[in-house]
Design a protein around this motif. Structure first.
Motif, PDB file in Angstrom:
ATOM      1  N   VAL A 109       0.836  -1.197   0.000  1.00  0.00           N
ATOM      2  CA  VAL A 109       0.000   0.000   0.000  1.00  0.00           C
ATOM      3  C   VAL A 109       0.871   1.246   0.000  1.00  0.00           C
ATOM      4  O   VAL A 109       1.874   1.329   0.702  1.00  0.00           O
ATOM      5  CB  VAL A 109      -0.927  -0.017   1.240  1.00  0.00           C
ATOM      6  CG1 VAL A 109      -1.684   1.288   1.333  1.00  0.00           C
ATOM      7  CG2 VAL A 109      -1.890  -1.189   1.160  1.00  0.00           C
ATOM      8  N   SER A 110       0.508   2.197  -0.797  1.00  0.00           N
ATOM      9  CA  SER A 110       1.229   3.472  -0.833  1.00  0.00           C
ATOM     10  C   SER A 110       1.065   4.204   0.479  1.00  0.00           C
ATOM     11  O   SER A 110      -0.003   4.234   1.078  1.00  0.00           O
ATOM     12  CB  SER A 110       0.690   4.341  -1.969  1.00  0.00           C
ATOM     13  OG  SER A 110       1.221   5.635  -1.885  1.00  0.00           O
ATOM     14  N   VAL A 161      -3.423   2.452  11.716  1.00  0.00           N
ATOM     15  CA  VAL A 161      -4.511   2.312  10.738  1.00  0.00           C
ATOM     16  C   VAL A 161      -3.983   1.707   9.439  1.00  0.00           C
ATOM     17  O   VAL A 161      -4.592   0.812   8.845  1.00  0.00           O
ATOM     18  CB  VAL A 161      -5.173   3.680  10.477  1.00  0.00           C
ATOM     19  CG1 VAL A 161      -6.118   3.607   9.280  1.00  0.00           C
ATOM     20  CG2 VAL A 161      -5.941   4.139  11.711  1.00  0.00           C
ATOM     21  N   LEU A 162      -2.820   2.204   8.982  1.00  0.00           N
ATOM     22  CA  LEU A 162      -2.242   1.671   7.754  1.00  0.00           C
ATOM     23  C   LEU A 162      -1.939   0.177   7.882  1.00  0.00           C
ATOM     24  O   LEU A 162      -2.196  -0.612   6.967  1.00  0.00           O
ATOM     25  CB  LEU A 162      -0.967   2.434   7.405  1.00  0.00           C
ATOM     26  CG  LEU A 162      -1.166   3.812   6.759  1.00  0.00           C
ATOM     27  CD1 LEU A 162       0.169   4.535   6.655  1.00  0.00           C
ATOM     28  CD2 LEU A 162      -1.817   3.701   5.408  1.00  0.00           C
ATOM     29  N   PHE A 169      -9.284  -2.162  -3.342  1.00  0.00           N
ATOM     30  CA  PHE A 169     -10.159  -1.738  -2.245  1.00  0.00           C
ATOM     31  C   PHE A 169      -9.322  -1.149  -1.107  1.00  0.00           C
ATOM     32  O   PHE A 169      -9.694  -0.135  -0.498  1.00  0.00           O
ATOM     33  CB  PHE A 169     -10.978  -2.936  -1.744  1.00  0.00           C
ATOM     34  CG  PHE A 169     -12.113  -2.553  -0.836  1.00  0.00           C
ATOM     35  CD1 PHE A 169     -13.349  -2.195  -1.341  1.00  0.00           C
ATOM     36  CD2 PHE A 169     -11.938  -2.535   0.554  1.00  0.00           C
ATOM     37  CE1 PHE A 169     -14.387  -1.834  -0.495  1.00  0.00           C
ATOM     38  CE2 PHE A 169     -12.965  -2.176   1.400  1.00  0.00           C
ATOM     39  CZ  PHE A 169     -14.199  -1.833   0.872  1.00  0.00           C
ATOM     40  N   ARG A 170      -8.186  -1.778  -0.806  1.00  0.00           N
ATOM     41  CA  ARG A 170      -7.299  -1.237   0.237  1.00  0.00           C
ATOM     42  C   ARG A 170      -6.827   0.174  -0.141  1.00  0.00           C
ATOM     43  O   ARG A 170      -6.810   1.081   0.689  1.00  0.00           O
ATOM     44  CB  ARG A 170      -6.092  -2.159   0.439  1.00  0.00           C
ATOM     45  CG  ARG A 170      -6.416  -3.546   0.976  1.00  0.00           C
ATOM     46  CD  ARG A 170      -5.109  -4.316   1.278  1.00  0.00           C
ATOM     47  NE  ARG A 170      -5.334  -5.745   1.397  1.00  0.00           N
ATOM     48  CZ  ARG A 170      -5.742  -6.370   2.499  1.00  0.00           C
ATOM     49  NH1 ARG A 170      -5.978  -5.670   3.600  1.00  0.00           N
ATOM     50  NH2 ARG A 170      -5.905  -7.683   2.514  1.00  0.00           N
ATOM     51  N   GLN A 171      -6.404   0.338  -1.384  1.00  0.00           N
ATOM     52  CA  GLN A 171      -5.956   1.655  -1.830  1.00  0.00           C
ATOM     53  C   GLN A 171      -7.086   2.671  -1.749  1.00  0.00           C
ATOM     54  O   GLN A 171      -6.879   3.838  -1.418  1.00  0.00           O
ATOM     55  CB  GLN A 171      -5.437   1.566  -3.270  1.00  0.00           C
ATOM     56  CG  GLN A 171      -4.159   0.762  -3.443  1.00  0.00           C
ATOM     57  CD  GLN A 171      -2.937   1.494  -2.914  1.00  0.00           C
ATOM     58  OE1 GLN A 171      -3.021   2.663  -2.519  1.00  0.00           O
ATOM     59  NE2 GLN A 171      -1.805   0.808  -2.892  1.00  0.00           N
ATOM     60  N   GLY A 172      -8.312   2.219  -2.043  1.00  0.00           N
ATOM     61  CA  GLY A 172      -9.457   3.115  -1.952  1.00  0.00           C
ATOM     62  C   GLY A 172      -9.721   3.564  -0.527  1.00  0.00           C
ATOM     63  O   GLY A 172     -10.084   4.725  -0.273  1.00  0.00           O
ATOM     64  N   LEU A 173      -9.541   2.640   0.439  1.00  0.00           N
ATOM     65  CA  LEU A 173      -9.704   3.021   1.853  1.00  0.00           C
ATOM     66  C   LEU A 173      -8.701   4.097   2.242  1.00  0.00           C
ATOM     67  O   LEU A 173      -9.042   5.091   2.899  1.00  0.00           O
ATOM     68  CB  LEU A 173      -9.526   1.798   2.750  1.00  0.00           C
ATOM     69  CG  LEU A 173     -10.621   0.718   2.717  1.00  0.00           C
ATOM     70  CD1 LEU A 173     -10.277  -0.411   3.682  1.00  0.00           C
ATOM     71  CD2 LEU A 173     -11.974   1.322   3.073  1.00  0.00           C
ATOM     72  N   ILE A 174      -7.452   3.912   1.827  1.00  0.00           N
ATOM     73  CA  ILE A 174      -6.423   4.903   2.156  1.00  0.00           C
ATOM     74  C   ILE A 174      -6.740   6.242   1.494  1.00  0.00           C
ATOM     75  O   ILE A 174      -6.577   7.312   2.105  1.00  0.00           O
ATOM     76  CB  ILE A 174      -5.034   4.397   1.727  1.00  0.00           C
ATOM     77  CG1 ILE A 174      -4.595   3.258   2.651  1.00  0.00           C
ATOM     78  CG2 ILE A 174      -4.008   5.506   1.749  1.00  0.00           C
ATOM     79  CD1 ILE A 174      -3.198   2.779   2.425  1.00  0.00           C
ATOM     80  N   SER A 220      -7.386   9.612   3.621  1.00  0.00           N
ATOM     81  CA  SER A 220      -6.395  10.683   3.479  1.00  0.00           C
ATOM     82  C   SER A 220      -7.049  12.059   3.350  1.00  0.00           C
ATOM     83  O   SER A 220      -6.375  13.082   3.460  1.00  0.00           O
ATOM     84  CB  SER A 220      -5.498  10.418   2.266  1.00  0.00           C
ATOM     85  OG  SER A 220      -6.251  10.471   1.067  1.00  0.00           O
ATOM     86  N   ASP A 221      -8.353  12.098   3.118  1.00  0.00           N
ATOM     87  CA  ASP A 221      -9.056  13.382   3.040  1.00  0.00           C
ATOM     88  C   ASP A 221      -9.349  13.961   4.416  1.00  0.00           C
ATOM     89  O   ASP A 221      -9.830  15.094   4.523  1.00  0.00           O
ATOM     90  CB  ASP A 221     -10.384  13.209   2.276  1.00  0.00           C
ATOM     91  CG  ASP A 221     -10.162  12.881   0.799  1.00  0.00           C
ATOM     92  OD1 ASP A 221      -9.090  13.244   0.273  1.00  0.00           O
ATOM     93  OD2 ASP A 221     -11.047  12.246   0.196  1.00  0.00           O
TER      94      ASP A 221
END
Length: 750
Positions: free
Chosen positions: A2-3, A13-14, A58-63, A67-68
């Motif tokens: 994950v980025s 959280v990450l 989906f994981r990237q979408g959660l991050i 991040s907002d």
């Protein structure tokens, strides 16, 4: 992978997003446990677990979604993730499994076992069995809390016969009622007790754990509202005590952040669960002092009635190096001289001779009982200041002999409650001790106060620390810091000057350092002041300010407070701000531990506590008539007086009085001078002062810069406001003609 471009997202959280099954990770992060938590609006439809690309997207979408949000908004999720992951680690997972097996039914246990890994099991319990999760947290920390010296105590139970006891045999409701009664909790405050059996492990015998939860004293915080104003939020913090009773050791261990709670819960458990008559056999609170081994690891056999001792030798010594994770341990046989072995293999002047703190000592004793030819041995192991293996000895004579030896060697000191009369006699000294900024104190300072360090240690008010490394030298031909070195003279240390000069010797007791048990000392002072009150309503408002209750003066109930460290201008100003926010309580009394203090804080009269003590022959500790007289004399000023004025109590401290307003404590010459000039202008009939004249002689160009932000916001448009023209300021006085305003010189406080 994950980025990690989202800096606002915390590492916990990450890690949860990266490592957990995605549906459980999403459920844990989407959970809202309070109105202060934002709704992240996370997508509800999770992809199929076998579709790795969809899961990764989906994981990237959660991050990306998280991040907002900023760090403050994500903090609750970060804390929740940390708790979940702590019970997924090796020991945490074992703790979770142990409690789950005891508390969950067959169906839930089966569902728990179906989870694919430890992290998923931890998340599942958090989501579906929160109380079990919290009990597992308590269990997990219970095995570790021996290292938390300030929160931990160990008591030894003196029972003639072994008591067969398990968690089922403990009446939790009766015990909770007894604890609530002894803690003097109000009827609306609930207290719960939960008992759990702890199975034996390689490190610990089988035990019983009690989790005691109850509401703490009311507290408050300021909340910044959307309109920019402050609002006070009152809340009752949850308090928890965790107790472990080990029957084979006859030992009670307890962890809680309040020493009174630790002792009260332990006493209640011994009385209700073990049936111990505390009036005849109180719990023994013991401390083990290993500082004697700084100078020598040799122990001479003392004379003990009924025993003949062949030898007593230290066979194990352990010191910590810098912090708890690093240690040096030396073990020898009973035939060895441990000091000679240390010198031979570790070198002269080795760490054992220079150790500041020992964490473990093992002692071997050979003896026989008088009239008995049988040779016997006794092994004693002391770990830290609160743990010893003697309670695990099955033979009561072995236990008795071991404790007698430790007392003779000066290693063991048992807790003895200081009697009320003795506490009354040293009350002024205890107040001075509590008023200190630092919680560490030297033996020399205690000697100046006339306090017996050993007696305060026995009473739980002090704990031994290391010696001082340096002392201040103020001799005719020497000035500066001196280094403390060992001395060949017993009970003395050498002082070496800044350039190697011989600065003489001092008693070693003068340079011993002690830690003040601040909470226990505070509770002790509260108990001694309790008879003064007409109504008890204890509430800690600030680490330096406690509401005691009320006192009746002229038929009205006046709130009464206890404050310390008021000789510090910053502390006084902080408490003044807090008390002005509580103005609805009315004019009250503040008993100050400090000798130097403001005359008023908020709408309250400040009095030096030690100036109102009764004579030694009186039953009550305080002279109530003097308190009431001082209160009546200062009542008018507490309401603002009859005319605006600034009263300086020193060059850097004073109080502004304006009729109809609460007194305002001022700290620093800048604040005092600004309001003195405003008062003078109001008295001369021209209340508006140009900012250039108001700030004449100061580096700053605005009165705002002389105050901290929070204070300025509280006084702007209340005590000081802008004038009729731009660039002018004035004193805000309501309903008062300017001819009544006068300038006040430096005065003594009332």
């Amino acid at each position: 992978m994950v980025s990690r471009k989202a800096n606002s997202i915390g590492p916990q959280v990450l890690a949860l997003i990266e490592d957990a099954r995605i549906d459980l990770a999403r459920a844990a992060l989407a959970l809202r446990e309070g109105d202060n938590e934002p709704d992240f609006n996370l997508p509800e439809d999770c992809p199929d677990q076998v579709d790795e690309e969809a899961v990764e997207a989906f994981r990237q979408g959660l991050i990306q979604t998280l991040s907002d949000f900023d760090q403050d908004e994500l903090r609750p999720a970060e804390q929740r993730s940390r708790r979940i992951r702590s019970l997924a680690d090796s020991k945490g997972a074992t703790s979770l499994t142990t409690i789950v097996k005891q508390q969950l039914g067959d169906d839930q246990s089966l569902e728990f076992d179906r989870q694919p890994d430890r992290l998923c099991r931890s998340i599942w319990v958090y989501l579906n069995a929160r109380e079990t999760f919290e009990d597992a947290e308590s269990f997990h920390f219970a095995r570790q809390f021996r290292d938390h010296g300030k929160l931990y105590d160990a008591f030894e139970v003196d029972l003639e016969n072994h008591v067969a006891l398990d968690a089922v045999g403990i009446d939790e409701a009766v015990l909770a009622t007894r604890i609530k009664e002894l803690l003097e909790l109000k009827p609306e405050i609930s207290c719960t007790v939960k008992a759990l059996d702890l199975p034996a492990t390689d490190a610990h015998p089988a035990s019983i754990m009690l989790i005691v939860r109850h509401g703490g004293p009311l507290s408050s915080v300021y909340n910044h509202r959307h309109d920019g104003r402050r609002a006070t939020i009152y809340y009752r913090p949850p308090n928890e005590a965790t107790l472990i009773y080990t029957p084979s050791l006859r030992q009670i261990e307890i962890c809680a952040d309040n020493p009174v709670v630790r002792q009260t819960v332990s006493n209640s458990f011994a009385e209700v669960a073990l049936g111990q008559d505390l009036s005849q056999k109180p719990l023994t609170w013991k401390r083990y002092n290993l500082t004697r081994f700084r100078t020598s690891l040799l122990l001479q056999p003392p004379t003990i009635d009924g025993y003949e001792l062949k030898f007593s030798r230290v066979v194990e010594a352990e010191v910590r190096l810098g912090h708890w994770g690093r240690k040096l341990q030396l073990k020898v046989t009973v035939e060895d001289n441990i000091e000679e072995v240390a010198d031979q293999y570790l070198g002269a002047g080795n760490i054992f001779q220079r150790a500041e703190a020992f964490s473990r000592i093992g002692i071997a004793v050979a003896y026989n009982r008088v009239g008995d030819e049988k040779e016997r041995t006794l092994n004693i192991t002391i770990a830290g200041t609160k743990s010893c293996n003697l309670q695990s000895k099955a033979d009561p004579e072995d236990r008795s002999l071991g404790f007698d030896l430790l007392k003779e060697w000066g290693i063991l000191s048992a807790f003895r409650q200081i009697s009320p009369d003795d506490l009354r006699a040293i009350f002024p000294q205890l107040v001075q001790l509590h008023d200190r900024v630092e919680d560490e104190v030297s033996g020399g300072y205690l000697l100046e106060l006339g306090l017996d360090a050993s007696r305060l240690i026995e009473g739980g008010l002090l704990e031994r620390r290391d010696r001082q490394d340096v002392v201040l030298i103020e001799e005719d031909d020497l000035d500066g810091e001196g280094t403390i070195k060992p001395s060949a003279t017993g009970g003395m240390v050498r002082i070496v000057g800044p350039f190697g000069e011989d600065a003489g010797k001092r008693p070693a007791s003068d340079v011993e350092m002690y830690t003040i048990n601040a909470q226990w000392l505070h509770e002790t002072l509260m108990r001694l002041m309790k008879p003064l009150l007409s109504r008890l309503a204890a509430q800690i408002l600030d680490p330096d300010l406690t509401l005691l209750g009320t006192i009746q003066v002229d038929g009205t109930e006046a709130p009464i407070y206890f404050a310390r460290r008021l000789n510090d201008p910053k502390t006084a100003q902080r408490l003044d701000l807090a008390l002005r926010a509580r103005n609805s309580a009315g004019v009250g009394i503040i008993l100050a531990a400090s000798e130097e203090m403001p005359s008023h804080l908020g709408p309250n009269v400040v009095m030096p506590l030690l100036s109102h003590l009764a004579s030694a022959d009186d039953e009550i500790l305080f002279a109530r008539d003097g308190l009431e007289l001082a209160y009546r004399s200062s009542l008018s000023l507490a309401r603002g007086g009859v005319s605006p004025r600034v009263v300086r109590t020193s060059t850097q401290s004073g109080t502004l009085y304006i009729p109809g307003k609460e007194p305002l404590h001022l700290a620093g010459n800048d604040q005092l001078t600004i309001f003195e000039r405003l008062v003078v202008a109001a008295g001369q009939g021209s209340p508006d002062i140009q900012v250039k004249a108001l700030m004449d002689g100061f580096d700053s160009r605005s009165p705002q810069q002389a105050f901290r932000k929070e204070m300025w916001e509280s006084i702007r448009d209340v005590y000081i406001g802008t004038g009729a023209k731009r660039g002018y300021w004035r004193l805000l006085v309501a309903g008062l003609t300017t001819k009544d305003a006068v300038e006040s010189p430096i005065e003594e406080p009332v």
